[in-house]
Write a protein that holds these residues in place. Sequence first.
Motif, PDB file in Angstrom:
ATOM      1  N   THR A   1      28.595  38.465  38.498  1.00 41.21           N
ATOM      2  CA  THR A   1      28.703  38.523  37.042  1.00 41.21           C
ATOM      3  C   THR A   1      27.493  39.186  36.418  1.00 41.21           C
ATOM      4  O   THR A   1      27.609  39.998  35.503  1.00 41.21           O
ATOM      5  CB  THR A   1      28.881  37.103  36.463  1.00 41.21           C
ATOM      6  OG1 THR A   1      30.142  36.577  36.883  1.00 41.21           O
ATOM      7  CG2 THR A   1      28.846  37.128  34.939  1.00 41.21           C
TER       8      THR A   1
ATOM      9  N   ARG B   1      29.591  28.693  30.026  1.00 42.03           N
ATOM     10  CA  ARG B   1      30.290  29.125  31.232  1.00 42.03           C
ATOM     11  C   ARG B   1      30.610  27.921  32.105  1.00 42.03           C
ATOM     12  O   ARG B   1      29.939  26.886  32.021  1.00 42.03           O
ATOM     13  CB  ARG B   1      29.431  30.139  32.008  1.00 42.03           C
ATOM     14  CG  ARG B   1      29.073  31.380  31.200  1.00 42.03           C
ATOM     15  CD  ARG B   1      28.254  32.356  32.024  1.00 42.03           C
ATOM     16  NE  ARG B   1      29.016  32.897  33.133  1.00 42.03           N
ATOM     17  CZ  ARG B   1      29.856  33.922  33.038  1.00 42.03           C
ATOM     18  NH1 ARG B   1      30.053  34.523  31.872  1.00 42.03           N
ATOM     19  NH2 ARG B   1      30.507  34.365  34.099  1.00 42.03           N
TER      20      ARG B   1
ATOM     21  N   THR C   1      36.678  36.539  25.614  1.00 42.25           N
ATOM     22  CA  THR C   1      35.482  36.034  26.273  1.00 42.25           C
ATOM     23  C   THR C   1      34.515  37.219  26.405  1.00 42.25           C
ATOM     24  O   THR C   1      34.869  38.362  26.086  1.00 42.25           O
ATOM     25  CB  THR C   1      35.806  35.476  27.674  1.00 42.25           C
ATOM     26  OG1 THR C   1      36.267  36.560  28.496  1.00 42.25           O
ATOM     27  CG2 THR C   1      36.868  34.391  27.587  1.00 42.25           C
TER      28      THR C   1
ATOM     29  N   SER D   1      29.950  31.675  38.049  1.00 41.79           N
ATOM     30  CA  SER D   1      30.691  31.026  36.970  1.00 41.79           C
ATOM     31  C   SER D   1      31.519  32.038  36.200  1.00 41.79           C
ATOM     32  O   SER D   1      31.404  33.247  36.405  1.00 41.79           O
ATOM     33  CB  SER D   1      29.720  30.319  36.021  1.00 41.79           C
ATOM     34  OG  SER D   1      28.845  31.265  35.401  1.00 41.79           O
ATOM     35  N   ARG D   2      32.332  31.524  35.292  1.00 42.42           N
ATOM     36  CA  ARG D   2      33.147  32.368  34.418  1.00 42.42           C
ATOM     37  C   ARG D   2      33.094  31.804  33.009  1.00 42.42           C
ATOM     38  O   ARG D   2      32.746  30.632  32.822  1.00 42.42           O
ATOM     39  CB  ARG D   2      34.584  32.446  34.923  1.00 42.42           C
ATOM     40  CG  ARG D   2      35.337  31.129  34.953  1.00 42.42           C
ATOM     41  CD  ARG D   2      36.713  31.329  35.606  1.00 42.42           C
ATOM     42  NE  ARG D   2      37.543  30.146  35.547  1.00 42.42           N
ATOM     43  CZ  ARG D   2      37.494  29.131  36.398  1.00 42.42           C
ATOM     44  NH1 ARG D   2      36.600  29.142  37.375  1.00 42.42           N
ATOM     45  NH2 ARG D   2      38.303  28.097  36.274  1.00 42.42           N
ATOM     46  N   PRO D   3      33.430  32.594  31.988  1.00 45.36           N
ATOM     47  CA  PRO D   3      33.349  32.101  30.613  1.00 45.36           C
ATOM     48  C   PRO D   3      34.225  30.879  30.380  1.00 45.36           C
ATOM     49  O   PRO D   3      35.334  30.778  30.919  1.00 45.36           O
ATOM     50  CB  PRO D   3      33.845  33.290  29.783  1.00 45.36           C
ATOM     51  CG  PRO D   3      33.589  34.482  30.644  1.00 45.36           C
ATOM     52  CD  PRO D   3      33.826  34.017  32.042  1.00 45.36           C
TER      53      PRO D   3
END
Length: 467
Positions: free
Chosen positions: A41, A270, A161, A144-146
């Motif tokens: 990311t 996140r 996002t 991680s992700r939003p």
Amino acid sequence: MENNFDLIIIGAGPGGYVAAVKAAQLGMKTLVVEKDRAGGTCLNRGCIPTKAMLHASELFREMKSGEEFGIFAKELCFDYGRMLSYRQDVVDKLCGGVEQLFKANGVSYIKGSAVLEKDSSVSVTEEGEKKSFRAKHVLLAAGSRPALIPVPGIEQEGVLTSDELFQLTELPKSLVIIGGGVIGVEFASVFSSLGVKVTILEVLPSILANMDKDFAQNLKLILKKRGVDIHTGVSVTKIERGEEGMSCSYTEKEAEQRISAQYVLCAAGRRPNTEGLFGEGVSIALERGRVVVDEHFRTSMEGVYAIGDLIKGMQLAHLASAQGICLVEELAGEERSIDLSVVPACVYTDPEIASVGLTEAQAKEQGLSFSVGKFMMSANGKSLISKEERGFIKILAEKESGAVLGAQMMCARATDMIGEFGGAVANRFTVPALLRAMRAHPTYNEAVGEALEEVFGSSIHSAPKKR
């Protein structure tokens, strides 16, 4: 490719790829698996592209104010498409650099989807073909992700996002940002500098609520001066599609309010990227979605470790890298080379913000006896030259020993200068020890010396402290 390794790493972000290179340097046979692109990311959708856009947008804003320096640019404009191309070029070079590091250090690398199985093996699907690999140790570094807040309408088209915002090929006309943390204020800086009408909605009493209060107060004034509308202490109740784009309803001081914009950006943090990471029958301890680890990054599963955004703590690329290095050093039987308790935090607005160690509030909570040295950048020659006077450098030190406890900076090059104080806090350097080195003039950095002197009330360029 062989199927047995000393270390298998799932994820090639700042935690995973740095751990892989370090492991190879320490003689460990290492495999890295990444389902997207090397760099994770940070390099592809986070730190690097955001900072590239901040640099481009701030350059445009500075050029618009060139008259202050006697410089006139007629018909000044920008090409958003070329900005995006510049951003992607930076990303491509860095991602390519990570792959070159793997090759140079003998790290095996697979671009595919990895799953941790119940027998501690790792199944990898690469171009439709599934293979199984084993290792003495498995490191989870999937990042991680939003996160999306639980508000009616949050899932509909037009609510973005940070990942999706980067996919836009045209500049938004207006933008509502839900969240006034680091992600929110950095995007507000980018788009307001390019003329986009930006509104921030923050549920907490201030923006950057988890940092020193002086940061929030000063940055709020600066962003408002640049046209950003900021509302704190608000609760978003619903998002709807309207004639003017997206309509965002919120409660502020017990009154219902509504604002419309072309897009709504959800910048509310996140969440760990654990979806699809574990195979059938895998039982690994989780807490609020995060992988539970001990002080050595060991999970509840024998031989499996986790670092970075998957675990509890600050979600920062440099912290994940440091954790990866320390873990690999321990696996190789060496002592940790980094103090993981001293973590610099940076915000790349203009002026930049950086902090490390304790803040005043934290020192008071711990009942410490400390002194504060604070120097305002309006008295710094380099800041006056560049017209970046609004800001400060603040240093906390133990009263008895003079050891530096923490530092907070809001000024040009703050994110570069904070490193000096990371070393000071980690090694318990004292204020007199740091003052033994002279600082060049004129520089932003000489304000550090002034702040250090001010701990004892003896700064040359500040008003005398009352005794």
